[in-house]
Design an enzyme around this catalytic site. Structure first.
Site, PDB file in Angstrom:
ATOM      1  N   HIS B 289     -46.856  32.806 -17.361  1.00 44.18           N
ATOM      2  CA  HIS B 289     -47.117  34.132 -17.939  1.00 44.18           C
ATOM      3  C   HIS B 289     -48.510  34.232 -18.552  1.00 44.18           C
ATOM      4  O   HIS B 289     -48.986  33.331 -19.233  1.00 44.18           O
ATOM      5  CB  HIS B 289     -46.031  34.568 -18.916  1.00 44.18           C
ATOM      6  CG  HIS B 289     -45.876  33.731 -20.142  1.00 44.18           C
ATOM      7  ND1 HIS B 289     -46.617  33.954 -21.279  1.00 44.18           N
ATOM      8  CD2 HIS B 289     -45.059  32.694 -20.432  1.00 44.18           C
ATOM      9  CE1 HIS B 289     -46.251  33.086 -22.212  1.00 44.18           C
ATOM     10  NE2 HIS B 289     -45.318  32.297 -21.729  1.00 44.18           N
ATOM     11  N   GLU B 335     -44.127  38.136 -20.940  1.00 42.38           N
ATOM     12  CA  GLU B 335     -42.974  37.252 -21.097  1.00 42.38           C
ATOM     13  C   GLU B 335     -42.549  37.177 -22.553  1.00 42.38           C
ATOM     14  O   GLU B 335     -41.360  37.146 -22.865  1.00 42.38           O
ATOM     15  CB  GLU B 335     -43.325  35.843 -20.573  1.00 42.38           C
ATOM     16  CG  GLU B 335     -42.125  34.914 -20.423  1.00 42.38           C
ATOM     17  CD  GLU B 335     -41.905  33.977 -21.618  1.00 42.38           C
ATOM     18  OE1 GLU B 335     -40.984  33.179 -21.559  1.00 42.38           O
ATOM     19  OE2 GLU B 335     -42.651  34.075 -22.609  1.00 42.38           O
ATOM     20  N   ASP B 363     -43.680  26.955 -17.656  1.00 45.71           N
ATOM     21  CA  ASP B 363     -43.791  27.579 -18.975  1.00 45.71           C
ATOM     22  C   ASP B 363     -43.209  26.658 -20.047  1.00 45.71           C
ATOM     23  O   ASP B 363     -42.437  27.081 -20.901  1.00 45.71           O
ATOM     24  CB  ASP B 363     -43.090  28.951 -18.984  1.00 45.71           C
ATOM     25  CG  ASP B 363     -43.294  29.685 -20.295  1.00 45.71           C
ATOM     26  OD1 ASP B 363     -44.197  29.307 -21.067  1.00 45.71           O
ATOM     27  OD2 ASP B 363     -42.531  30.642 -20.557  1.00 45.71           O
TER      28      ASP B 363
END
Lengths: 467, 467
Positions: B289, B335, B363
């Protein structure tokens, strides 16, 4: 990352871990082994004892090269820490160590008719002789390896500073392999260069990345060959010097450093032990080295190995786990520039007829554990592999042959002792190794404690089942 | 660690690695797979491209919360970087995102008749309402969980600031599991407290260790329940506040923060792709993200995921490896506080009838890779396991079921898409997560690049063999 959308798979992993005791029961070992190992990890991960010990060692004592007052303070501290643990025995083992002192802060300066004067970061290599108060100034000849140096011959080397500039091969996944491919320059550079009449040596720092800090480390001289001063130059300055040499091959490098080798000093290995309940004469060593280089704080090299080794004993004591075999934590003196502690320990073990089952060394940094390297016979290696299901849930997948460590190396061949090297993640090690930035702040408590629990787990299994 | 005494076992490990292509040939895959994968790692470990990209994103753009000018700059930058890669297609996907702004620097102050005034480090939780210019001052009631809060009831909560102080359970080896066991306080605290008449909420920061920095992160309100201001307090200050409450239960906490939620803003997912040569309609997504919280630099969360995703495409392009299926790097927007980008991507994929074979999300930080979590059917998981011999030499041992990620989550159920979460070492993640110290300097180039090469390797295998 946010809230809980991703948590499922981590919780799943945690559930897998929780299910391990059941899995372990299918192994040959006792059903309690997995539970004991979980206790080690639970306790280590929630304890601050060894982290605070490391803070004291690095911040209050600091760098502690063999022979220095700081090394003496570290001996006293190590003994005190173990004295307070209620062990069966804590003692010092005398060993004479070399005492090299760095002297004034080094000066390293590129003097070029083209670009003027550029200061560089250099550090005398451990054991190097002095340049004398006036320093030396000489043209520089750059080589990648000893073959290139030989080809140049006396004519092109005489009176010059030889600049060994072969970088780490960064394609190695294990940084230790990259180190292994470059460190011959540091150890053997001065002798090879002196044989051809060089007046000094610069060695590209042993590091994966471009950095401003120089990395020191031991070098060697040889009887009958002139001892010439040798320094490490930071990787970034090595790149700069190399680039400048292309535009101005006649530039001169000025280096001034004033190290000295003083008379040997009496020092000690510090040893603490828990006696085995069933086979007290069979010994398992777990150790690291108490000395460090004289820059930085010797945090990853090898403060973490020291506090991890003592933490193994603490975990046994605190959890009331009584090993069948004797466990001995050894804080070795003088790994960095002499290995006298490791040799002395092996000598005395031999003289006393002690039986060492295994020796585990932690001297590769306090990073997340990945496994152990095992230098033992087929049967010993096979036995360690049977414990894989107990160790893998904690990320210890890398149980490979070959291993050991510098300090435990001299034990090799005494009976059937297996020499085992603790293997943490290697990626960051050579960012800090032998530099002023090997400090407490670069150590993550959890990573270090996972290492201690990993060592305790392997020590426990060996203490229960032999090797 | 010194010279070369320890090198044997590392060189042994390197030799094992070198022997892997032979081993891989015994697998069902092409004999070239191991060679391709080695190319990915060799290239990634010696490249500085994505590390320099990360430097630009973190240092020149910096924190980039959805809706902010920095987020807009990040979109432009992401598109530019991919435009320069010679991909088959680079495009933006419109998405409306929330725009929350923090306002003035927060003030958090303990006022005790016993100890006087103590300043603390607090950070408004993302989405929180303002305390108003005057701030609020109220007695504090400490709880560990929602059950405790319920038991206290309205009478003891009314008019107070509820202090959720349940720490991470540090016995979890995976820190993500510890986070999962604590984060309900941050997400659900304000609603639960407001229902009982509280005027504000303090939540112990989501961190493993005692630190001075507070960790922000999203919280939630509920229609019909009063929105009360909510802040994270540093773990060290949480301990201090808890201790002070024991000696002075009547102390008051003053908090002042002035965040605001502004109108939604038009933003974008940034997408780049390499068309598959044989099955261009089958898509493999690799993403992270682009937005971050508004403190620090969003380095590990999720700058590293962003540059790793683009690095996967670079590796294919630079090495001239043509995937059979289409590879798409998606830099998701929003996100952290809305997931609008992930939802929009899935919506459009569905509307267009796109076929997604797999989606891999990075992530969880740019740390040394340990494996992947696979959320797929039995056949898909089994297929990934057949690749284990190709991945293990690079430390990718942890191929467990369960996985995915927040941004790729909305794709779930579209055909048989497998959702795969990249799993780096988790130990340091919550030292930095959502704080001002999540900076470029905490990222190690090699660790990050090992992750990129790991993702490229899995993408490659899926692109060759499907899932």
């Amino acid at each position: 990352m946010l809230l809980k959308t991703r948590l499922r798979h981590w919780l799943f992993a945690a559930a897998t871990l929780a299910a391990m005791p059941a899995l372990a029961q299918q192994q040959k070992q006792s059903p309690d082994d997995a539970a004991v190992i979980k206790q080690f990890y639970d306790n280590a991960l929630t304890s601050y004892k060894s982290y605070n010990d490391l803070r004291y060692l690095t911040k209050n004592i600091g760098a502690r090269l063999s022979g220095s007052p700081q090394a003496a303070a570290a001996v006293e501290w190590g003994k005190q820490v173990m004295d307070q643990m209620g062990l069966d025995r804590v003692y010092l083992q005398e060993v004479m160590v070399p005492y090299w002192v760095r002297g004034d802060k080094e000066i390293g300066r590129i003097n070029s008719g083209v670009t003027g004067t550029i200061e560089t970061n250099i550090l005398a290599l451990g054991g190097s002789v002095s340049t004398g108060d006036q320093g030396i100034s000489a043209p520089v000849v750059e080589v990648q390896n000893f073959e290139e140096l030989e080809k140049l011959g006396k004519k092109k080397v005489q009176g010059k500073i030889v600049f060994f500039n072969r970088p780490f091969d960064n394609t190695h996944v294990h940084t230790m392999a990259a180190y292994g491919g470059a460190v011959d320059q540091r150890g053997g550079g001065p002798v090879a260069a002196a044989k051809l009449g060089a007046v000094g040596v610069l060695v590209r720092s042993m590091a994966n990345e471009l950095q401003d800090v120089a990395h020191t480390g031991g070098t060697r001289y040889q009887d009958g060959v002139t001892k010439i001063p040798a320094a490490a130059i930071s990787t970034r300055d090595a790149e700069r010097l190399s680039a400048l040499l292309k535009t101005d091959p006649n530039l001169k490098f000025y280096m001034r450093m004033t190290p000295q080798t003083l008379p040997d000093v009496l020092s000690y290995n510090v040893i603490g032990e828990i006696k085995g309940t069933e086979k007290p004469d069979e010994i398992i060593v777990v150790g690291g080295h108490l000395d460090s280089w004289d820059v930085g704080e010797g945090a990853h090299d090898d403060g973490t190995g020291i506090v991890q080794s003592m933490e193994v004993l603490r975990l046994f004591k605190e959890l009331g786990i009584k090993p069948k075999r004797t466990i001995r934590a050894v804080l070795f003196m003088n790994e960095e520039n002499g290995l006298r502690g490791g040799r002395k320990y092996a000598e005395e073990a031999k003289a006393k007829g002690e039986i060492h089952v295994a020796a585990i060394e932690s001297d590769a940094g306090g990073f997340t554990p990945r496994g152990f390297g095992i230098d033992g016979n087929d049967g010993q290696y096979a036995k360690v592999l049977t414990w894989k299901p107990l160790l893998e849930p904690y990320g210890l997948h890398d149980l490979t042959r070959g291993g050991g460590g510098a300090d435990i190396g001299p034990l090799k061949g005494q009976g059937t002792v297996a020499l085992i090297g603790f293997k943490p993640d290697s990626q960051r090690y050579f960012d800090y190794h032998h530099t002023e930035i090997d400090t407490f702040e670069t150590v993550n408590r959890r990573e270090m404690q996972l290492g201690a629990a990993s060592m305790a787990s392997l020590v426990y299994l060996i203490s229960q089942y032999g090797l």
